[in-house]
Write a protein that holds these residues in place. Structure first.
Motif, PDB file in Angstrom:
ATOM      1  N   ASN A 265       0.802  -1.225   0.000  1.00  0.00           N
ATOM      2  CA  ASN A 265       0.000   0.000   0.000  1.00  0.00           C
ATOM      3  C   ASN A 265       0.834   1.274   0.000  1.00  0.00           C
ATOM      4  O   ASN A 265       0.296   2.375   0.150  1.00  0.00           O
ATOM      5  CB  ASN A 265      -1.000   0.005   1.159  1.00  0.00           C
ATOM      6  N   THR A 266       2.156   1.146  -0.150  1.00  0.00           N
ATOM      7  CA  THR A 266       3.011   2.321  -0.367  1.00  0.00           C
ATOM      8  C   THR A 266       4.163   1.927  -1.290  1.00  0.00           C
ATOM      9  O   THR A 266       4.605   0.776  -1.297  1.00  0.00           O
ATOM     10  CB  THR A 266       3.621   2.892   0.940  1.00  0.00           C
ATOM     11  N   ASP A 267       4.674   2.902  -2.018  1.00  0.00           N
ATOM     12  CA  ASP A 267       5.843   2.647  -2.855  1.00  0.00           C
ATOM     13  C   ASP A 267       7.075   2.337  -2.020  1.00  0.00           C
ATOM     14  O   ASP A 267       7.948   1.566  -2.429  1.00  0.00           O
ATOM     15  CB  ASP A 267       6.133   3.868  -3.740  1.00  0.00           C
ATOM     16  N   VAL A 268       7.169   2.961  -0.847  1.00  0.00           N
ATOM     17  CA  VAL A 268       8.332   2.741   0.014  1.00  0.00           C
ATOM     18  C   VAL A 268       8.419   1.269   0.416  1.00  0.00           C
ATOM     19  O   VAL A 268       9.496   0.654   0.362  1.00  0.00           O
ATOM     20  CB  VAL A 268       8.265   3.651   1.259  1.00  0.00           C
ATOM     21  N   LEU A 269       7.289   0.680   0.815  1.00  0.00           N
ATOM     22  CA  LEU A 269       7.285  -0.742   1.149  1.00  0.00           C
ATOM     23  C   LEU A 269       7.630  -1.579  -0.083  1.00  0.00           C
ATOM     24  O   LEU A 269       8.363  -2.577   0.013  1.00  0.00           O
ATOM     25  CB  LEU A 269       5.924  -1.170   1.691  1.00  0.00           C
ATOM     26  N   ALA A 270       7.103  -1.191  -1.234  1.00  0.00           N
ATOM     27  CA  ALA A 270       7.365  -1.950  -2.455  1.00  0.00           C
ATOM     28  C   ALA A 270       8.859  -1.970  -2.782  1.00  0.00           C
ATOM     29  O   ALA A 270       9.398  -3.000  -3.219  1.00  0.00           O
ATOM     30  CB  ALA A 270       6.576  -1.365  -3.618  1.00  0.00           C
TER      31      ALA A 270
END
Length: 349
Positions: A265-270
């Motif tokens: 649910n976030t690009d940072v996690l991705a």
């Protein structure tokens, strides 16, 4: 040395305190000669001007918007989505010649005194969890208020995106490519610091409405495609960081059978999921597809994601607050867009 006040200057000149105050706040009420004498004496005594907080309270105008959000300042100025939103809001405030007072409420901080003491003309409430005490204090102030992302409060303007639809769009993308073994890594469900697997009850009981709705979109798309949501491994993070995403990636990618696609649910996690895949010698998208959310830090990494209008939402919130919310629709949903890049592909047969 005694503190110099408006009364000190008034006594020196033999005029009223109100006359001295007019020299700073309403110069049109005085002759040029009298105002010049007052300012000369003020300068001689080292008086810089009325206290701006006290003056704003008397005039009923603070000249500032209050931004209330559920994170630390350090996080807000490092998170790509928050930065984009802040830029939009700050630009609207700057254009109107007003300031921006940032009121952070880190996860788990249930205080409301920050709101009580805030000298502002309006509030922008961003990503506050359900039932937070600060919400009641904001509404009790009877000032213009706009809610962004969450919560939705009937009767007050709300800005955001269609979270269930956006979540479903992300999931349908990988499902449409043929993936049936999905995994999920999400942050922003609860405030209790939990890192680890989240069962259905914990997912549905999330206190952050936007993330609860986004997750619901993932589930709906999976069920439409005949994928049993109860069999989808779901890893919850307490913090939105690349390292947290890496930990989640290891947990998901070391399972048997391994997911062939991971939704975040976030690009940072991705980005952290991409790191974990590299650690394990897995290739993206050959061995695993990865989808982010918000298009905040995704292009350089070739990350497929959902693009949100971050700055546009921030600017709209600022303009709405500055107008007092007059004649505006209660709920404004901004467009989102699936951006397909190199991190997704059909699963290997």
């Amino acid at each position: 040395m005694p503190k110099v006040t408006l009364q000190t200057i008034a006594d020196r000149l033999g005029v009223s305190r109100a006359t001295v105050s007019y020299a700073f706040s309403r110069p049109d009420q005085l002759s040029d000669g009298l105002r010049r004498r007052i300012l000369e004496v003020a300068d001689e005594l080292g008086y810089a001007g009325p206290n701006p907080t006290a003056r704003s309270l008397r005039l009923g105008r603070a000249g500032a918007l209050g931004l209330l959000f559920s994170e630390t300042l350090a996080y807000a100025f490092a998170d790509p989505y928050s930065i984009g939103f802040f830029q939009g809001l700050a630009t609207a405030a700057e254009d109107a010649g007003v300031g921006l007072l940032i009121l952070p409420l880190p996860h788990g901080d249930r205080r409301s005194d920050t709101v009580k003491g805030a000298v502002v003309d309006a509030f922008c409430v961003m990503s506050l969890p359900d039932g937070h005490p600060a919400l009641a204090e904001v509404l009790a102030r009877k000032l213009p208020v706009v809610f962004v992302d969450e919560p939705y409060v009937p009767g007050h303007p709300f800005l955001g995106i269609d979270e269930p639809a956006a979540g479903a769009t992300a999931a349908r993308h990988v499902l449409g490519l043929g993936h049936r073994r999905l995994g999920v890594a999400m942050v922003g469900l609860h405030e209790d610091g939990h890192n680890g697997w989240a069962d259905q009850e914990r997912q549905e009981g999330a206190v952050f409405a936007a993330m609860r709705a986004r997750r619901g979109g993932y589930q709906r798309a999976c069920e439409e495609a005949g994928v049993d949501w109860a069999e989808v491994p779901f890893y919850e993070l307490a913090r939105n960081s690349r390292e947290a995403g890496r930990r989640a990636g290891h947990a998901l990618l070391e399972r048997e059978p391994r997911p062939t696609a991971i939704l975040t649910n976030t690009d940072v996690l991705a980005l952290g999921i991409l790191d974990a895949a590299a650690d394990l010698g897995l290739r993206v998208p050959d061995d695993v597809s990865v989808v982010g959310f918000s298009d905040s830090a995704a292009e350089e990494a070739g990350l497929t994601t959902i693009r949100q209008a971050k700055q546009e939402i921030g600017a709209a919130a600022g303009r709405l607050l500055l107008s007092g919310g007059a004649a505006e629709p209660e709920r404004v949903l901004f467009p989102y867009e699936l951006i397909v890049r190199d991190s997704t592909a059909p699963p290997r047969s």
